[in-house]
Write an enzyme that holds these catalytic residues in place. Structure first.
Site, PDB file in Angstrom:
ATOM      1  N   ASP A 178      -0.170  69.808  29.027  1.00 23.21           N
ATOM      2  CA  ASP A 178       0.104  68.694  28.117  1.00 23.21           C
ATOM      3  C   ASP A 178       0.772  69.187  26.840  1.00 23.21           C
ATOM      4  O   ASP A 178       0.531  70.314  26.398  1.00 23.21           O
ATOM      5  CB  ASP A 178      -1.209  67.987  27.770  1.00 23.21           C
ATOM      6  CG  ASP A 178      -0.988  66.618  27.158  1.00 23.21           C
ATOM      7  OD1 ASP A 178       0.121  66.063  27.319  1.00 23.21           O
ATOM      8  OD2 ASP A 178      -1.914  66.103  26.510  1.00 23.21           O
ATOM      9  N   ASN A 196       2.203  58.529  35.182  1.00 24.43           N
ATOM     10  CA  ASN A 196       3.426  58.913  34.479  1.00 24.43           C
ATOM     11  C   ASN A 196       4.635  58.035  34.819  1.00 24.43           C
ATOM     12  O   ASN A 196       5.658  58.085  34.122  1.00 24.43           O
ATOM     13  CB  ASN A 196       3.780  60.381  34.755  1.00 24.43           C
ATOM     14  CG  ASN A 196       2.886  61.357  34.023  1.00 24.43           C
ATOM     15  OD1 ASN A 196       2.741  62.509  34.446  1.00 24.43           O
ATOM     16  ND2 ASN A 196       2.260  60.923  32.940  1.00 24.43           N
TER      17      ASN A 196
END
Length: 243
Positions: free
Chosen positions: A21, A69
């Site tokens: 991330d 996503n």
């Protein structure tokens, strides 16, 4: 990929999973588009994969693209899919020659046919390798994985291949995407967020976690090795009590 002399870490986790991330924020901090950060993050993957056999990590699983996503902008999603294709083209030879076996987990149905073909070809090209087992999660979500596994299990029950009485907590893992992998010993999340984001929900029931502030493109080999070394000092009781 070069193969420097191995310097194993005592008590090193056998299987490390990473939620990579912070690519977008890393790029934003530099006044660049988010995809610039994703490209930087892809380069970081190579360094971490290279370091695994040096310290004793046999399995590395990385979270590349989640089922959630798809909610990102069309430009970013298209850029990520292009990046995955470029990664496979660029890294295949190095992965084969350095003994890395690659597997992909996640639901491939939504991916474009060319990418699916490239993923399958890379898995085939590296299937004899054993030095490092690299698993890449694309269009992956823990809940989605469990749902898909449950459907397959239910189908076997309906067809008489499996008795309902034989279904227990040892049965479902055989239907998961990760059925050939050991459960992760250590899960690392970069970028300062302290959540697991639907990643390896079943498999990480007894994993140790490390939530670190470093953004993924800044995550170095040294920091990775430090976290793996620290893991060796943890007391893992799996719900029991040591005398």
């Amino acid at each position: 990929m070069p193969q420097p002399q191995v310097d194993l870490i005592p008590g090193c986790p056998r299987h490390v999973a990473i939620i990579m991330d912070g690519n977008g924020r890393w790029a934003t901090q530099r006044g660049r588009p988010r995809l610039y950060g994703h490209h930087a993050g892809a380069r970081r993957v190579r360094e971490i994969v290279e370091s695994c056999p040096q310290i004793g990590v046999d399995y590395l699983t990385i979270f590349a693209f989640s089922t959630e996503n798809w909610k990102r902008t069309q430009v970013e999603v298209a850029g990520l899919m292009s990046l995955f294709r470029r990664y496979i083209i660029k890294e295949t030879r190095a992965l084969v020659e350095s003994g890395v076996r690659v597997r992909f987990i996640g639901d491939r149905v939504r991916l474009d046919k060319k990418l699916i073909e490239m993923m399958s070809d890379l898995e085939t090209a590296t299937q004899q390798n054993t030095r490092v087992h690299l698993t890449i999660a694309i269009n992956y979500g823990g809940r989605d994985e469990v749902a898909r596994a449950t459907k397959r299990l239910a189908a076997d029950v309906a067809e008489g291949k499996l008795s309902p009485d034989d279904v227990d907590e040892e049965t479902l893992p055989r239907y998961l995407d990760t059925h050939v992998l050991p459960d992760p010993d250590l899960v690392i999340r970069t970028s300062g967020e302290a959540r697991i984001s639907n990643f390896l929900l079943w498999q990480s029931a007894y994993s140790e976690y490390e939530f670190i502030d470093t953004l993924w493109p800044d995550f170095t080999r040294d920091e990775f090795q430090h976290l793996c070394a620290a893991f060796g000092g943890r007391d893992r009781r799996y719900g029991g009590v040591k005398g």
